[in-house]
Design an enzyme around this catalytic site. Structure first.
Site, PDB file in Angstrom:
ATOM      1  N   HIS A  97     -14.276  20.381  17.328  1.00  0.00           N
ATOM      2  CA  HIS A  97     -14.370  18.950  17.057  1.00  0.00           C
ATOM      3  C   HIS A  97     -15.574  18.564  16.208  1.00  0.00           C
ATOM      4  O   HIS A  97     -15.688  17.418  15.777  1.00  0.00           O
ATOM      5  CB  HIS A  97     -14.365  18.158  18.373  1.00  0.00           C
ATOM      6  CG  HIS A  97     -13.562  16.900  18.290  1.00  0.00           C
ATOM      7  ND1 HIS A  97     -13.036  16.254  19.383  1.00  0.00           N
ATOM      8  CD2 HIS A  97     -13.172  16.152  17.215  1.00  0.00           C
ATOM      9  CE1 HIS A  97     -12.381  15.178  19.000  1.00  0.00           C
ATOM     10  NE2 HIS A  97     -12.450  15.094  17.692  1.00  0.00           N
ATOM     11  N   ASP A 124      -9.674  12.283  23.712  1.00  0.00           N
ATOM     12  CA  ASP A 124     -10.442  13.471  24.094  1.00  0.00           C
ATOM     13  C   ASP A 124     -10.756  13.404  25.586  1.00  0.00           C
ATOM     14  O   ASP A 124     -10.872  12.315  26.152  1.00  0.00           O
ATOM     15  CB  ASP A 124     -11.748  13.489  23.284  1.00  0.00           C
ATOM     16  CG  ASP A 124     -12.430  14.850  23.231  1.00  0.00           C
ATOM     17  OD1 ASP A 124     -12.307  15.632  24.187  1.00  0.00           O
ATOM     18  OD2 ASP A 124     -13.116  15.115  22.225  1.00  0.00           O
ATOM     19  N   HIS A 126     -13.609  14.501  26.497  1.00  0.00           N
ATOM     20  CA  HIS A 126     -15.061  14.393  26.437  1.00  0.00           C
ATOM     21  C   HIS A 126     -15.472  13.308  25.446  1.00  0.00           C
ATOM     22  O   HIS A 126     -14.767  13.052  24.467  1.00  0.00           O
ATOM     23  CB  HIS A 126     -15.673  15.723  25.989  1.00  0.00           C
ATOM     24  CG  HIS A 126     -15.160  16.915  26.743  1.00  0.00           C
ATOM     25  ND1 HIS A 126     -13.999  17.573  26.377  1.00  0.00           N
ATOM     26  CD2 HIS A 126     -15.638  17.551  27.833  1.00  0.00           C
ATOM     27  CE1 HIS A 126     -13.786  18.574  27.219  1.00  0.00           C
ATOM     28  NE2 HIS A 126     -14.758  18.585  28.118  1.00  0.00           N
ATOM     29  N   ASP A 128     -18.296  13.471  23.643  1.00  0.00           N
ATOM     30  CA  ASP A 128     -18.968  14.142  22.523  1.00  0.00           C
ATOM     31  C   ASP A 128     -20.076  13.272  21.935  1.00  0.00           C
ATOM     32  O   ASP A 128     -20.236  13.173  20.712  1.00  0.00           O
ATOM     33  CB  ASP A 128     -17.949  14.529  21.437  1.00  0.00           C
ATOM     34  CG  ASP A 128     -17.005  15.626  21.906  1.00  0.00           C
ATOM     35  OD1 ASP A 128     -17.279  16.245  22.944  1.00  0.00           O
ATOM     36  OD2 ASP A 128     -15.993  15.871  21.230  1.00  0.00           O
ATOM     37  N   HIS A 141     -20.086  20.856  18.858  1.00  0.00           N
ATOM     38  CA  HIS A 141     -18.810  20.168  19.073  1.00  0.00           C
ATOM     39  C   HIS A 141     -18.913  19.118  20.186  1.00  0.00           C
ATOM     40  O   HIS A 141     -17.993  18.313  20.343  1.00  0.00           O
ATOM     41  CB  HIS A 141     -17.674  21.162  19.336  1.00  0.00           C
ATOM     42  CG  HIS A 141     -17.623  21.734  20.719  1.00  0.00           C
ATOM     43  ND1 HIS A 141     -16.457  22.153  21.316  1.00  0.00           N
ATOM     44  CD2 HIS A 141     -18.597  21.976  21.627  1.00  0.00           C
ATOM     45  CE1 HIS A 141     -16.710  22.622  22.527  1.00  0.00           C
ATOM     46  NE2 HIS A 141     -17.997  22.524  22.736  1.00  0.00           N
ATOM     47  N   ASP A 226      -8.233  15.470  20.128  1.00  0.00           N
ATOM     48  CA  ASP A 226      -8.606  16.765  20.690  1.00  0.00           C
ATOM     49  C   ASP A 226      -7.508  17.180  21.665  1.00  0.00           C
ATOM     50  O   ASP A 226      -7.142  16.410  22.559  1.00  0.00           O
ATOM     51  CB  ASP A 226      -9.955  16.624  21.409  1.00  0.00           C
ATOM     52  CG  ASP A 226     -10.528  17.938  21.897  1.00  0.00           C
ATOM     53  OD1 ASP A 226      -9.762  18.778  22.393  1.00  0.00           O
ATOM     54  OD2 ASP A 226     -11.758  18.105  21.823  1.00  0.00           O
ATOM     55  N   ASP A 228      -7.591  18.888  24.190  1.00  0.00           N
ATOM     56  CA  ASP A 228      -7.951  18.871  25.608  1.00  0.00           C
ATOM     57  C   ASP A 228      -7.885  17.481  26.228  1.00  0.00           C
ATOM     58  O   ASP A 228      -8.113  17.324  27.430  1.00  0.00           O
ATOM     59  CB  ASP A 228      -9.302  19.542  25.871  1.00  0.00           C
ATOM     60  CG  ASP A 228     -10.515  18.757  25.387  1.00  0.00           C
ATOM     61  OD1 ASP A 228     -10.440  17.524  25.240  1.00  0.00           O
ATOM     62  OD2 ASP A 228     -11.573  19.387  25.173  1.00  0.00           O
ATOM     63  N   GLU A 271      -9.321  21.550  18.180  1.00  0.00           N
ATOM     64  CA  GLU A 271      -9.566  22.312  19.414  1.00  0.00           C
ATOM     65  C   GLU A 271      -8.334  23.041  19.946  1.00  0.00           C
ATOM     66  O   GLU A 271      -8.252  23.347  21.134  1.00  0.00           O
ATOM     67  CB  GLU A 271     -10.177  21.425  20.504  1.00  0.00           C
ATOM     68  CG  GLU A 271     -11.542  20.837  20.143  1.00  0.00           C
ATOM     69  CD  GLU A 271     -12.699  21.829  20.242  1.00  0.00           C
ATOM     70  OE1 GLU A 271     -12.453  22.989  20.629  1.00  0.00           O
ATOM     71  OE2 GLU A 271     -13.844  21.441  19.935  1.00  0.00           O
TER      72      GLU A 271
END
Length: 299
Positions: A97, A124, A126, A128, A141, A226, A228, A271
């Site tokens: 990412h 996402d 997360h 980030d 990332h 992303d 995830d 990702e």
């Protein structure tokens, strides 16, 4: 619609190897073919040249891992994205990412009226939003959104010259893993984040309505997705899986509603790690998400 695909096989920002094969996995899942079936004209511009981690010295510089190589790659990404044909819809495929520092900036600086006021929809697990001072790992990332708003390393934060993201133009969906100091930075910045609790309570339709209202004043809208963000049962091939993510249908519904809005101007898919995947399942799911964003319908 004319669609431009650009691969960015970045595997420098993450802690686990394999995402540099993400662009190949997405192509093998027939990304271009799926979009052509929807009536789009698709041009694949190949991959950016990114250093392989084992060929460079892995050490921390000022709290960052692979700092100089990521700076160079993100600068090259900005230029390659800016040079894509005017009027095309760019799909940038990663890679970890950290590529988004280059893709978001490059899209903001594209075309007439640049730099454009750009909204960022960050899908996402997360946020980030770490900096070297808050990051437990030093892996970049986990830091791209912070740099897009001007925090952190001056070279990464300065990829757009004087341009930075306005925190009020950033919305996150699917969040369920945030470091403690990162959480404080997020609160100070005033970035809007919908956690999975919010998804459960409000539902994707209401969240989409609120996102469109909040980002009503932007000139361009970039979606950075992303893999995830999705639950690991749906997308197992990711380096930082977190249980309790978006379901298959929640992901598609979000993309379908964004398509109906007509507001999205560019997309990241990042990702995807085929080393950790099962029969390219994650790449196939993410290609489906892109197809929903670009007009795939059940009826």
């Amino acid at each position: 619609m004319n669609v431009s695909i650009l691969g960015i096989p970045m595997d420098l920002g993450a802690g686990r190897r394999g995402v540099d094969m993400g662009p190949s996995a997405l192509r093998n899942a027939h990304l271009a073919g799926r979009l052509r079936e929807l009536g789009h004209t698709v041009t694949d511009h190949g991959d950016l040249n990114v250093p392989i981690p084992e060929t460079v010295d892995k050490h921390k510089t000022a709290g960052y891992v692979f700092l100089n190589q990521i700076i160079d790659s993100c600068r090259a990404t900005v230029q390659r994205v800016r040079d894509l044909p005017a009027g095309d819809f760019p799909i940038t495929i990663g890679g970890d990412h950290s590529v988004s520092m280059g893709t978001v900036t490059g899209n903001a600086l594209r075309g007439p009226g640049a730099p454009r006021r750009t909204g960022l929809l960050w899908v996402d697990a997360h946020t980030d939003y770490n900096t070297p001072q808050t990051s437990p790992s030093g892996n970049i990332h986990g830091m791209p959104v912070a740099h897009l708003t001007g925090l952190g390393n001056p070279d990464l934060a300065g990829l757009g010259g004087g341009w930075h993201m306005c925190p009020e133009d950033i919305v996150m969906i699917g969040i369920r893993s945030v470091d403690a100091q990162e959480r404080e930075l997020m609160r100070e910045a005033g970035i809007k984040a919908y956690t999975m609790k919010d998804v459960d309570q409000l539902g994707i339709t209401r969240i989409h309505e609120e996102v469109m209202e909040r980002l009503g004043g932007v000139d361009a809208l970039h979606v950075s997705f992303d893999a995830d963000a999705l639950d690991p049962s749906v997308a197992p091939g990711v380096g930082t899986p977190v249980p309790g993510g978006l379901t298959y249908r929640e992901g598609h519904l979000l993309m379908e509603l964004l398509c109906e809005s007509g507001r999205v101007t560019s997309l990241d898919i990042v990702e995807v790690n085929p080393i950790l995947d099962t029969r390219n399942q994650t790449a196939d799911v993410m290609v489906g998400m892109a197809a929903s964003l670009l007009g795939q319908r059940i009826l």
